[in-house]
Design a protein around this motif. Structure first.
Motif, short mmCIF file in Angstrom:
data_model
loop_
_atom_site.label_atom_id
_atom_site.label_comp_id
_atom_site.label_asym_id
_atom_site.label_seq_id
_atom_site.Cartn_x
_atom_site.Cartn_y
_atom_site.Cartn_z
N TYR A 1 7.25 3.34 -2.41
CA TYR A 1 6.80 4.42 -1.31
C TYR A 1 6.21 3.74 0.08
N LEU A 2 6.45 2.44 0.27
CA LEU A 2 5.83 2.05 1.60
C LEU A 2 6.23 2.71 2.64
N ASP A 3 7.52 3.24 2.96
CA ASP A 3 8.00 3.86 4.02
C ASP A 3 7.59 5.26 4.15
N ARG A 4 6.67 6.09 3.16
CA ARG A 4 6.41 7.28 3.21
C ARG A 4 5.07 7.41 4.00
N THR A 5 4.85 8.75 4.45
CA THR A 5 3.25 9.01 4.91
C THR A 5 2.53 9.70 3.65
N PRO A 6 1.26 9.55 3.86
CA PRO A 6 0.58 10.04 2.70
C PRO A 6 0.74 11.51 2.29
N LEU A 7 1.22 12.37 3.37
CA LEU A 7 1.44 13.76 2.81
C LEU A 7 2.68 14.10 1.81
N MET B 98 -6.16 -5.30 8.08
CA MET B 98 -5.75 -6.77 8.45
C MET B 98 -5.37 -6.71 9.82
N ARG B 99 -4.82 -5.68 10.42
CA ARG B 99 -4.34 -5.47 11.56
C ARG B 99 -5.71 -5.44 12.86
N VAL B 100 -6.71 -4.86 12.09
CA VAL B 100 -8.07 -4.67 12.81
C VAL B 100 -8.60 -6.26 13.10
N ARG B 101 -8.32 -7.30 11.97
CA ARG B 101 -8.76 -8.33 11.93
C ARG B 101 -7.76 -9.50 12.68
N LYS B 102 -6.72 -8.86 13.09
CA LYS B 102 -5.64 -9.69 14.08
C LYS B 102 -5.16 -10.79 12.97
N VAL B 103 -4.88 -10.26 11.92
CA VAL B 103 -4.20 -11.35 10.80
C VAL B 103 -2.74 -11.31 11.42
N ASP B 104 -2.04 -12.53 11.03
CA ASP B 104 -0.71 -12.61 11.63
C ASP B 104 0.48 -11.84 10.84
N ASN B 105 1.53 -11.38 11.41
CA ASN B 105 2.52 -10.52 10.44
C ASN B 105 2.97 -10.99 9.19
N ALA B 106 3.16 -12.39 9.19
CA ALA B 106 3.74 -13.04 7.88
C ALA B 106 2.66 -12.75 6.81
N THR B 107 1.57 -12.81 7.07
CA THR B 107 0.42 -12.73 6.05
C THR B 107 0.28 -11.38 5.77
N ILE B 108 0.18 -10.32 6.69
CA ILE B 108 0.15 -9.15 6.40
C ILE B 108 1.33 -8.71 5.38
N ASP B 109 2.38 -9.17 5.82
CA ASP B 109 3.49 -8.68 5.01
C ASP B 109 3.49 -9.02 3.48
N ARG B 110 3.17 -10.45 3.34
CA ARG B 110 2.66 -10.83 1.90
C ARG B 110 1.75 -10.14 1.35
N GLU B 111 0.48 -9.72 1.96
CA GLU B 111 -0.49 -9.24 1.01
C GLU B 111 -0.34 -7.90 1.09
N ALA C 73 -5.51 -0.09 -2.61
CA ALA C 73 -4.79 -1.02 -2.01
C ALA C 73 -5.13 -1.43 -0.82
N ARG C 74 -5.50 -0.69 0.28
CA ARG C 74 -6.27 -0.97 1.47
C ARG C 74 -7.56 -1.72 1.24
N ALA C 75 -8.26 -1.27 0.12
CA ALA C 75 -9.29 -1.88 -0.18
C ALA C 75 -9.28 -3.37 -0.75
N ASP D 14 2.78 -4.05 -4.91
CA ASP D 14 3.26 -4.30 -6.31
C ASP D 14 2.36 -4.19 -7.56
N LEU D 15 1.19 -4.36 -7.24
CA LEU D 15 -0.01 -4.17 -8.40
C LEU D 15 -0.36 -2.81 -8.63
N LEU D 16 -0.16 -1.98 -7.50
CA LEU D 16 -0.50 -0.63 -7.50
C LEU D 16 0.59 0.25 -7.84
#
Length: 361
Positions: free
Chosen positions: A124-130, A98-111, A143-145, A117-119
């Motif tokens: 863990y949103l503040d963690r890095t993958p490692l 969504m950052r690449v598509r320049k979606v607004d921040n409010a929409t990004i946060d919601r999606e 989730a990214r897909a 939540d689904l997954l």
């Protein structure tokens, strides 16, 4: 709509995908079912535009996209071996399309929060993958897909690394999500049971060829040929050579199986009969069962089910029986075959027409 027109893939003279014709509609779930090295990933990479076909064309909504770069297509792909950005948090990994598509921040946060939540990724949103487990990293890639809202979503055995409970939940939820987006959803698996659970449509693959495509339950119940029937069977399909004589199928010189109504047109010629392991039982099911005596080879007990390996007329069969059955190897046992579910195939392995009208699973 995605159309594959004589699409093929050849690597160093080795054919990975034979010329393939296939049409997938928007809003549909399409399963690619086949064993390892049958061509599932190769076919997906052609669909995505990651690999160049040796021949043929790829059309999306009537437009030829064969030579279009993957970056310029509306495609999301998730592999069993997940890929995430190691320097970004889970939140930013999910948000990146969504950052690449320049979606607004409010929409990004919601999606992002909706997908997390689904997954089950919210903690863990503040963690890095490692700092995540393998299953959590795979869920991040899924989730990214989801938030990418691509027109074509390709999932290559994406749930293999997840625990059982979450796999079952996602098998139910993912098709709904992508159907709501109007996307073409393609899901590769080696497991026939997973294809049946997902439903939708299934294409069976064998050695780089699509052997059949159609509604999943139809492909399972009415395979066009022996290769398809074997691909769509786990435990393996039971088969035996037979010849029809009058009202019975002869195995060797014995008339052991009654010809059921749906196979009345089978010719009096050598054929192969096929049936699934759960169509054998220790007790007859009404008047539709034929008694057979087989020799026990080994018993595998799996929770509340047992897999009984049998030798019958030199053929290795598997019977799936409810309950715990520990049978001594080498012992003769009487089993019953429910002939309503028999399939018949000719010398070339093609399904004999009337066998495709059989009832049930």
């Amino acid at each position: 709509m995605l159309e594959l027109q004589n699409l093929s893939k050849v690597v160093a003279g080795d054919v990975h995908i034979h010329p393939t014709n296939l049409t997938l509609q928007r809003g549909t779930l399409n399963v690619l079912l086949g064993p390892t090295l049958s061509g599932k990933t190769s076919l997906m990479r052609l669909m995505a535009g990651l690999d160049k076909p040796a021949s043929g064309k790829l059309l999306f909504d009537g437009k030829d996209v064969t030579g279009v770069r993957v970056q310029d297509r509306s495609v999301a792909m998730v592999y069993q071996q997940f890929i995430n950005y190691p320097a970004l948090t889970v939140y930013e990994n999910i948000a990146s399309p969504m950052r690449v598509r320049k979606v607004d921040n409010a929409t990004i946060d919601r999606e992002v929060k909706k997908a997390a939540d689904l997954l089950k990724l919210t903690p863990y949103l503040d963690r890095t993958p490692l700092n995540l487990s393998g299953g959590q990293q795979q869920r991040t890639a899924l989730a990214r897909a989801i938030v990418k809202q691509a027109s074509l979503v390709l999932l290559d055995e994406p749930l293999a690394n997840l625990d059982y409970k979450l796999r079952e939940e996602l098998r139910e939820e993912l098709p709904k999500i992508f159907a709501e987006l109007g996307a073409i959803f393609v899901y590769a698996t080696t497991e026939p049971s997973e294809a049946l659970l997902l439903g939708g449509y299934t294409a069976t693959l064998s050695q780089g060829r699509i052997t059949q495509y159609g509604p999943t339950i139809d492909v399972y119940r009415k395979p066009a040929d022996l290769k398809t029937a074997r691909t769509f069977a786990d435990p393996p399909l039971n088969t035996v050579k037979a010849v029809r004589q009058g009202g019975h199928f002869m195995i060797g010189d014995q008339p052991v199986i009654a010809v059921p109504p749906h196979l009345q047109q089978v010719p009096q010629a050598p054929i192969t009969l096929g049936f699934h392991p759960h169509h054998l039982s220790f007790k007859p099911k009404g008047e539709n069962a034929d008694a057979l005596v087989a020799r026990s080879m080994i018993s595998e007990i799996s929770g509340s089910e047992s897999y009984i390996h049998l030798d019958y007329a030199g053929e290795r069969w598997v019977m799936l029986a409810h309950g715990i059955h520990d049978i001594e190897p080498g012992k003769d046992v009487q089993v019953f075959l429910d002939h309503r579910h028999l399939m018949a195939f000719d010398r070339e392995g093609r399904a004999i027409a009337n066998s495709r009208e059989r009832l049930g699973a």
